[in-house]
Design a protein around this motif. Sequence first.
Motif, PDB file in Angstrom:
ATOM      1  N   UNK A  48       3.266   3.873  17.739  1.00  0.00           N
ATOM      2  CA  UNK A  48       4.340   3.462  17.137  1.00  0.00           C
ATOM      3  C   UNK A  48       3.875   3.216  15.497  1.00  0.00           C
ATOM      4  N   UNK A  49       3.034   3.799  14.898  1.00  0.00           N
ATOM      5  CA  UNK A  49       2.237   3.603  13.669  1.00  0.00           C
ATOM      6  C   UNK A  49       1.900   4.883  13.220  1.00  0.00           C
ATOM      7  N   UNK A  50       1.961   5.083  11.890  1.00  0.00           N
ATOM      8  CA  UNK A  50       1.132   6.076  10.972  1.00  0.00           C
ATOM      9  C   UNK A  50      -0.073   5.685  10.527  1.00  0.00           C
ATOM     10  N   UNK A  51      -1.329   6.128  10.409  1.00  0.00           N
ATOM     11  CA  UNK A  51      -2.311   5.787   9.586  1.00  0.00           C
ATOM     12  C   UNK A  51      -2.988   6.821   8.931  1.00  0.00           C
ATOM     13  N   UNK A  52      -4.089   6.426   8.022  1.00  0.00           N
ATOM     14  CA  UNK A  52      -4.523   7.734   7.543  1.00  0.00           C
ATOM     15  C   UNK A  52      -5.551   8.437   8.224  1.00  0.00           C
ATOM     16  N   UNK A  53      -5.313   9.778   8.101  1.00  0.00           N
ATOM     17  CA  UNK A  53      -6.316  10.584   9.121  1.00  0.00           C
ATOM     18  C   UNK A  53      -8.013  10.398   8.672  1.00  0.00           C
ATOM     19  N   UNK A  54      -8.093  10.315   7.331  1.00  0.00           N
ATOM     20  CA  UNK A  54      -9.623  10.167   7.048  1.00  0.00           C
ATOM     21  C   UNK A  54      -9.880   8.950   6.034  1.00  0.00           C
ATOM     22  N   UNK A  55     -11.154   8.530   6.002  1.00  0.00           N
ATOM     23  CA  UNK A  55     -11.162   7.444   4.850  1.00  0.00           C
ATOM     24  C   UNK A  55     -11.455   7.905   3.508  1.00  0.00           C
ATOM     25  N   UNK A  56     -11.176   7.077   2.573  1.00  0.00           N
ATOM     26  CA  UNK A  56     -11.406   7.494   1.252  1.00  0.00           C
ATOM     27  C   UNK A  56     -12.756   8.140   0.863  1.00  0.00           C
ATOM     28  N   UNK A  57     -13.768   7.777   1.388  1.00  0.00           N
ATOM     29  CA  UNK A  57     -15.063   8.447   0.981  1.00  0.00           C
ATOM     30  C   UNK A  57     -14.941   9.927   1.586  1.00  0.00           C
ATOM     31  N   UNK A  58     -14.118  10.287   2.426  1.00  0.00           N
ATOM     32  CA  UNK A  58     -14.308  11.729   3.039  1.00  0.00           C
ATOM     33  C   UNK A  58     -13.314  12.587   2.168  1.00  0.00           C
ATOM     34  N   UNK A  59     -12.467  12.254   1.221  1.00  0.00           N
ATOM     35  CA  UNK A  59     -11.537  12.848   0.575  1.00  0.00           C
ATOM     36  C   UNK A  59     -12.257  14.066  -0.299  1.00  0.00           C
ATOM     37  N   UNK A  60     -13.430  13.763  -0.514  1.00  0.00           N
ATOM     38  CA  UNK A  60     -14.099  14.921  -1.049  1.00  0.00           C
ATOM     39  C   UNK A  60     -14.797  15.689   0.029  1.00  0.00           C
ATOM     40  N   UNK A  61     -14.955  17.268  -0.276  1.00  0.00           N
ATOM     41  CA  UNK A  61     -15.562  17.912   1.022  1.00  0.00           C
ATOM     42  C   UNK A  61     -17.077  17.397   0.914  1.00  0.00           C
ATOM     43  N   UNK A  62     -17.403  17.334   2.231  1.00  0.00           N
ATOM     44  CA  UNK A  62     -18.590  16.863   2.601  1.00  0.00           C
ATOM     45  C   UNK A  62     -19.914  18.048   2.060  1.00  0.00           C
ATOM     46  N   UNK A  63     -20.891  17.523   1.418  1.00  0.00           N
ATOM     47  CA  UNK A  63     -21.789  18.641   0.811  1.00  0.00           C
ATOM     48  C   UNK A  63     -22.256  19.722   2.061  1.00  0.00           C
ATOM     49  N   UNK A  64     -22.308  19.229   3.317  1.00  0.00           N
ATOM     50  CA  UNK A  64     -22.892  20.257   4.376  1.00  0.00           C
ATOM     51  C   UNK A  64     -21.951  21.297   4.452  1.00  0.00           C
ATOM     52  N   UNK A  65     -20.472  21.102   4.157  1.00  0.00           N
ATOM     53  CA  UNK A  65     -19.440  21.996   4.424  1.00  0.00           C
ATOM     54  C   UNK A  65     -19.354  22.779   3.005  1.00  0.00           C
ATOM     55  N   UNK A  66     -19.676  22.106   2.090  1.00  0.00           N
ATOM     56  CA  UNK A  66     -19.733  22.761   0.715  1.00  0.00           C
ATOM     57  C   UNK A  66     -20.725  23.910   0.782  1.00  0.00           C
ATOM     58  N   UNK A  67     -21.852  23.753   1.407  1.00  0.00           N
ATOM     59  CA  UNK A  67     -23.064  24.627   1.412  1.00  0.00           C
ATOM     60  C   UNK A  67     -22.564  25.711   2.074  1.00  0.00           C
ATOM     61  N   UNK A  68     -21.738  25.653   3.045  1.00  0.00           N
ATOM     62  CA  UNK A  68     -21.131  26.768   3.878  1.00  0.00           C
ATOM     63  C   UNK A  68     -20.247  27.663   3.225  1.00  0.00           C
ATOM     64  N   UNK A  69     -19.828  27.186   1.865  1.00  0.00           N
ATOM     65  CA  UNK A  69     -18.658  27.738   1.197  1.00  0.00           C
ATOM     66  C   UNK A  69     -17.247  27.155   1.378  1.00  0.00           C
ATOM     67  N   UNK A  70     -17.190  25.992   1.933  1.00  0.00           N
ATOM     68  CA  UNK A  70     -16.020  25.284   1.961  1.00  0.00           C
ATOM     69  C   UNK A  70     -15.625  24.588   0.675  1.00  0.00           C
ATOM     70  N   UNK A  71     -14.676  25.079  -0.136  1.00  0.00           N
ATOM     71  CA  UNK A  71     -14.508  24.468  -1.544  1.00  0.00           C
ATOM     72  C   UNK A  71     -13.604  23.274  -1.228  1.00  0.00           C
ATOM     73  N   UNK A  72     -13.712  22.554  -2.348  1.00  0.00           N
ATOM     74  CA  UNK A  72     -12.814  21.358  -2.505  1.00  0.00           C
ATOM     75  C   UNK A  72     -11.265  21.766  -2.500  1.00  0.00           C
ATOM     76  N   UNK A  73     -10.913  22.869  -2.892  1.00  0.00           N
ATOM     77  CA  UNK A  73      -9.422  23.460  -2.950  1.00  0.00           C
ATOM     78  C   UNK A  73      -8.968  23.583  -1.352  1.00  0.00           C
ATOM     79  N   UNK A  74      -9.850  24.080  -0.538  1.00  0.00           N
ATOM     80  CA  UNK A  74      -9.698  24.513   0.546  1.00  0.00           C
ATOM     81  C   UNK A  74      -9.613  23.201   1.655  1.00  0.00           C
ATOM     82  N   UNK A  75     -10.417  22.159   1.248  1.00  0.00           N
ATOM     83  CA  UNK A  75     -10.550  20.902   1.859  1.00  0.00           C
ATOM     84  C   UNK A  75      -9.057  20.047   1.427  1.00  0.00           C
ATOM     85  N   UNK A  76      -8.886  20.243   0.242  1.00  0.00           N
ATOM     86  CA  UNK A  76      -7.510  19.625  -0.090  1.00  0.00           C
ATOM     87  C   UNK A  76      -6.321  19.948   0.545  1.00  0.00           C
ATOM     88  N   UNK A  77      -6.346  21.250   0.825  1.00  0.00           N
ATOM     89  CA  UNK A  77      -5.156  21.936   1.295  1.00  0.00           C
ATOM     90  C   UNK A  77      -5.239  21.694   2.899  1.00  0.00           C
TER      91      UNK A  77
END
Length: 200
Positions: A48-77
Motif C-alpha cells: 500500500x505504498x510507493x517507494x524509490x527503486x534505488x538510492x540517490x547514490x545509485x542514480x549514476x551508472x556504476x563504474x563496473x557497468x560503465x566499463x562494460x559499455x553501459x552509458x549514463x543515458x542508458x542508465x537514465x532511460x
Amino acid sequence: QSTWGNIQFFGMGNECCRRFHGAPERLIRNQTGEVVRINIPFYPRGCCSRVPGISQEDRTVPPELSAKGISQAVWDEWVLSNLSRVQKLPTTICFDVTMAILTCFLSVCCCYANNRYQKALHEWQDEFNVSALKRHGVFVKTKSNAIIVSDGNSTRREAVCWLAFALTPEDVAALQQEPYRTGSMVDGCCGVEKNAAVML
C-alpha cells in the motif's frame, strides 16, 4: 567492499527491505579478483505504498557497468525513468474506491495491485536485458532474501532486495539459473507467488 550499510531504508508500510546480515556484498569477485557481479540495493513498492527503486547514490551508472559499455543515458532511460515508472504504478481504481469500505476488500485490491507490480517488474527486467544489456554481455535480475528474526517475545520477517547485474558470460549463465527469491517464504501482504520478482 560493500557499501550496503550506508544505504537508507525507505520503509513505508512494508518490511522489505531492511539492512541485515543476509545482504550480499556490492561487488562479487572471482578467484582472480575480477568483478563478475554488482549488487545494487533495490527498494520495491509495498502493498500500500510507493517507494524509490534505488538510492540517490545509485542514480549514476556504476563504474563496473560503465566499463562494460553501459552509458549514463542508458542508465537514465532504463533505471531512472522506466523502473521509476514501474515503481509509481497506480494501485488501481479499485483500491481508491474501497479505501472507505471494508478492510478485507482492501486486501483483495492490494493483492491485485501487487500482482500488477510483479508483472510489470518482470517485464521491465526482461526488456532491459533484451534491449540494452545483452549486447554488452550484461544480465540483470531482481533478487531478494528473507530471514525470520525473533527476540524471544515476537517474531518478524526481515528481507533485503537488490538488482543483480552479472558481468561475465559465466556469471550471466549462473544468474539466469538462480531463483528470484531465497530464504523465508512466509506470506506477506498477498502471499508468495512462485515466480514473484521480489519478496514482498
